[in-house]
Motif scaffolding. Structure first.
Motif, PDB file in Angstrom:
ATOM      1  N   ARG A 288       0.824  -1.214   0.000  1.00  0.00           N
ATOM      2  CA  ARG A 288       0.000   0.000   0.000  1.00  0.00           C
ATOM      3  C   ARG A 288       0.854   1.258   0.000  1.00  0.00           C
ATOM      4  O   ARG A 288       0.533   2.260   0.652  1.00  0.00           O
ATOM      5  N   LYS A 289       1.954   1.199  -0.724  1.00  0.00           N
ATOM      6  CA  LYS A 289       2.816   2.362  -0.894  1.00  0.00           C
ATOM      7  C   LYS A 289       3.050   2.581  -2.382  1.00  0.00           C
ATOM      8  O   LYS A 289       3.104   1.628  -3.168  1.00  0.00           O
ATOM      9  N   THR A 290       3.190   3.861  -2.766  1.00  0.00           N
ATOM     10  CA  THR A 290       3.432   4.173  -4.161  1.00  0.00           C
ATOM     11  C   THR A 290       4.903   3.956  -4.506  1.00  0.00           C
ATOM     12  O   THR A 290       5.764   3.844  -3.615  1.00  0.00           O
ATOM     13  N   VAL A 291       5.186   3.927  -5.806  1.00  0.00           N
ATOM     14  CA  VAL A 291       6.573   3.863  -6.253  1.00  0.00           C
ATOM     15  C   VAL A 291       7.371   5.014  -5.653  1.00  0.00           C
ATOM     16  O   VAL A 291       8.503   4.834  -5.199  1.00  0.00           O
ATOM     17  N   ALA A 292       6.789   6.206  -5.627  1.00  0.00           N
ATOM     18  CA  ALA A 292       7.495   7.369  -5.073  1.00  0.00           C
ATOM     19  C   ALA A 292       7.835   7.158  -3.598  1.00  0.00           C
ATOM     20  O   ALA A 292       8.928   7.522  -3.143  1.00  0.00           O
ATOM     21  N   GLU A 293       6.924   6.573  -2.841  1.00  0.00           N
ATOM     22  CA  GLU A 293       7.180   6.325  -1.423  1.00  0.00           C
ATOM     23  C   GLU A 293       8.234   5.239  -1.228  1.00  0.00           C
ATOM     24  O   GLU A 293       9.098   5.354  -0.346  1.00  0.00           O
ATOM     25  N   LEU A 294       8.184   4.198  -2.041  1.00  0.00           N
ATOM     26  CA  LEU A 294       9.189   3.133  -1.951  1.00  0.00           C
ATOM     27  C   LEU A 294      10.569   3.669  -2.339  1.00  0.00           C
ATOM     28  O   LEU A 294      11.574   3.336  -1.708  1.00  0.00           O
ATOM     29  N   HIS A 295      10.608   4.510  -3.350  1.00  0.00           N
ATOM     30  CA  HIS A 295      11.858   5.129  -3.801  1.00  0.00           C
ATOM     31  C   HIS A 295      12.453   5.997  -2.690  1.00  0.00           C
ATOM     32  O   HIS A 295      13.664   5.971  -2.428  1.00  0.00           O
ATOM     33  N   ALA A 296      11.599   6.762  -2.004  1.00  0.00           N
ATOM     34  CA  ALA A 296      12.070   7.661  -0.943  1.00  0.00           C
ATOM     35  C   ALA A 296      12.660   6.899   0.234  1.00  0.00           C
ATOM     36  O   ALA A 296      13.474   7.450   0.989  1.00  0.00           O
ATOM     37  N   ALA A 297      12.274   5.636   0.392  1.00  0.00           N
ATOM     38  CA  ALA A 297      12.769   4.836   1.516  1.00  0.00           C
ATOM     39  C   ALA A 297      14.096   4.147   1.223  1.00  0.00           C
ATOM     40  O   ALA A 297      14.687   3.540   2.122  1.00  0.00           O
ATOM     41  N   LEU A 298      14.596   4.236  -0.003  1.00  0.00           N
ATOM     42  CA  LEU A 298      15.840   3.566  -0.365  1.00  0.00           C
ATOM     43  C   LEU A 298      17.049   4.273   0.230  1.00  0.00           C
ATOM     44  O   LEU A 298      17.009   5.474   0.527  1.00  0.00           O
ATOM     45  N   ASP A 299      18.132   3.536   0.364  1.00  0.00           N
ATOM     46  CA  ASP A 299      19.389   4.096   0.840  1.00  0.00           C
ATOM     47  C   ASP A 299      19.932   5.080  -0.198  1.00  0.00           C
ATOM     48  O   ASP A 299      20.097   4.721  -1.375  1.00  0.00           O
ATOM     49  N   PRO A 300      20.198   6.335   0.192  1.00  0.00           N
ATOM     50  CA  PRO A 300      20.728   7.308  -0.772  1.00  0.00           C
ATOM     51  C   PRO A 300      22.010   6.848  -1.459  1.00  0.00           C
ATOM     52  O   PRO A 300      22.264   7.197  -2.615  1.00  0.00           O
ATOM     53  N   ALA A 301      22.811   6.053  -0.761  1.00  0.00           N
ATOM     54  CA  ALA A 301      24.045   5.547  -1.369  1.00  0.00           C
ATOM     55  C   ALA A 301      23.734   4.616  -2.536  1.00  0.00           C
ATOM     56  O   ALA A 301      24.447   4.624  -3.556  1.00  0.00           O
ATOM     57  N   ASP A 302      22.676   3.822  -2.419  1.00  0.00           N
ATOM     58  CA  ASP A 302      22.271   2.946  -3.522  1.00  0.00           C
ATOM     59  C   ASP A 302      21.759   3.764  -4.698  1.00  0.00           C
ATOM     60  O   ASP A 302      22.055   3.457  -5.862  1.00  0.00           O
ATOM     61  N   LEU A 303      21.007   4.799  -4.413  1.00  0.00           N
ATOM     62  CA  LEU A 303      20.464   5.644  -5.475  1.00  0.00           C
ATOM     63  C   LEU A 303      21.574   6.373  -6.225  1.00  0.00           C
ATOM     64  O   LEU A 303      21.508   6.553  -7.444  1.00  0.00           O
ATOM     65  N   ALA A 304      22.619   6.782  -5.499  1.00  0.00           N
ATOM     66  CA  ALA A 304      23.703   7.553  -6.111  1.00  0.00           C
ATOM     67  C   ALA A 304      24.475   6.728  -7.138  1.00  0.00           C
ATOM     68  O   ALA A 304      25.134   7.290  -8.009  1.00  0.00           O
TER      69      ALA A 304
END
Length: 219
Positions: A196-212
Motif C-alpha cells: 500500500r505504498k506508491t513507487v514514489a514512497e518506496l523510492h524515498a525509503a531507499l538508501d541514498p548511497a544505492d540511489l547515487a
C-alpha cells in the motif's frame, strides 16, 4: 486517466516509435485491459553491439508482440547485483497496456529473452537480457500467502531459490533501486497492492548511497 510529463516520440535505431513518456492510460473501463509494469536490463552483448542495443531491440519486440508500450523510462547504468558478479547493467522500465493475462505476458517476455540468446544457467548471473514482469495492475498472484513467503526470503535463500510459479507483484520490486529509479520516470503513483505504498514512497525509503550509484545514460 492520463498522467503525463515529458514526451518521447522519437524513433530509435531499431525503427520503433514510443508513445509519450510518463503516460498512464486506462483504455478499458470494463477492466479488460491490463496496465503492466516491466523491468528490462542486461549486461552482456548477444546479437547486438552493446547491452544498450539489446535493451532497445527488446523494447521494440515487446511493442510488436501484442503488448503496447505506453511509456518508457530513461535508460540507466547500474552496478551489477550481487556486487562483483559481472559488468555493470543497463536498466529501464516500461509501462505497457495489453489484453493478455499475466501468464501469457510472462511467456511473451521469456520468448523475447530466448530469441536474444539468454541462457538461464546461473541465478543472478550475467545475462544478455532480463525482462521481469513487475506488476499487472493490482493483481496478487498466486495469492497473498505465497507472495509473502517469497517476499520474506532472506538474501541467501533469494540467491538459491527461484519460484516455479508466477509471483505478482515481483517480490523484490520494493527493495531494488535499479527497478524503482526507472519506475519513477513512468509510474511514480502506482501503488503496491500489498505494501500500500506508491513507487514514489518506496523510492524515498531507499538508501541514498544505492540511489547515487544509478546514473542515466539516455534522456
Amino acid at each position: 486517466m492520463t498522467h503525463k510529463s515529458r514526451t518521447y516520440n522519437a524513433k530509435n535505431a531499431s525503427g520503433c516509435y514510443y508513445a509519450s513518456q510518463h503516460v498512464m492510460r486506462h483504455k478499458d473501463t470494463q477492466g479488460k485491459c491490463n496496465q503492466v509494469l516491466v523491468a528490462i536490463g542486461g549486461n552482456l552483448m548477444g546479437q547486438k553491439d552493446s547491452p544498450l542495443d539489446e535493451v532497445e531491440a527488446a523494447i521494440c519486440e515487446i511493442s510488436q508482440s501484442g503488448v503496447e508500450v505506453a511509456a518508457k523510462s530513461r535508460v540507466f547504468r547500474t552496478p551489477c547485483f550481487p556486487a562483483g558478479a559481472g559488468p555493470d547493467f543497463v536498466n529501464a522500465a516500461l509501462l505497457c497496456v495489453t489484453d493478455l493475462p499475466a501468464p501469457a505476458i510472462l511467456q511473451t517476455l521469456h520468448d523475447i529473452e530466448r530469441r536474444a540468446g539468454r541462457v538461464r544457467a546461473q541465478r543472478w548471473g550475467p545475462r544478455i537480457l532480463d525482462l521481469d514482469l513487475l506488476a499487472v495492475g493490482a493483481q496478487i498472484c498466486p495469492d497473498l500467502k505465497r507472495y509473502r513467503q517469497w517476499a520474506g526470503l532472506e538474501l541467501a535463500e533469494q540467491m538459491r531459490l527461484a519460484p516455479d510459479e508466477l509471483i505478482l507483484p515481483h517480490p523484490r520490486l520494493h527493495e531494488r533501486a535499479f527497478v524503482l529509479v526507472p519506475l519513477m520516470d513512468i509510474a511514480p503513483d502506482w501503488c503496491h497492492p500489498v505494501l500500500r505504498k506508491t513507487v514514489a514512497e518506496l523510492h524515498a525509503a531507499l538508501d541514498p548511497a544505492d540511489l547515487a550509484e544509478i546514473r542515466p545514460i539516455s534522456q
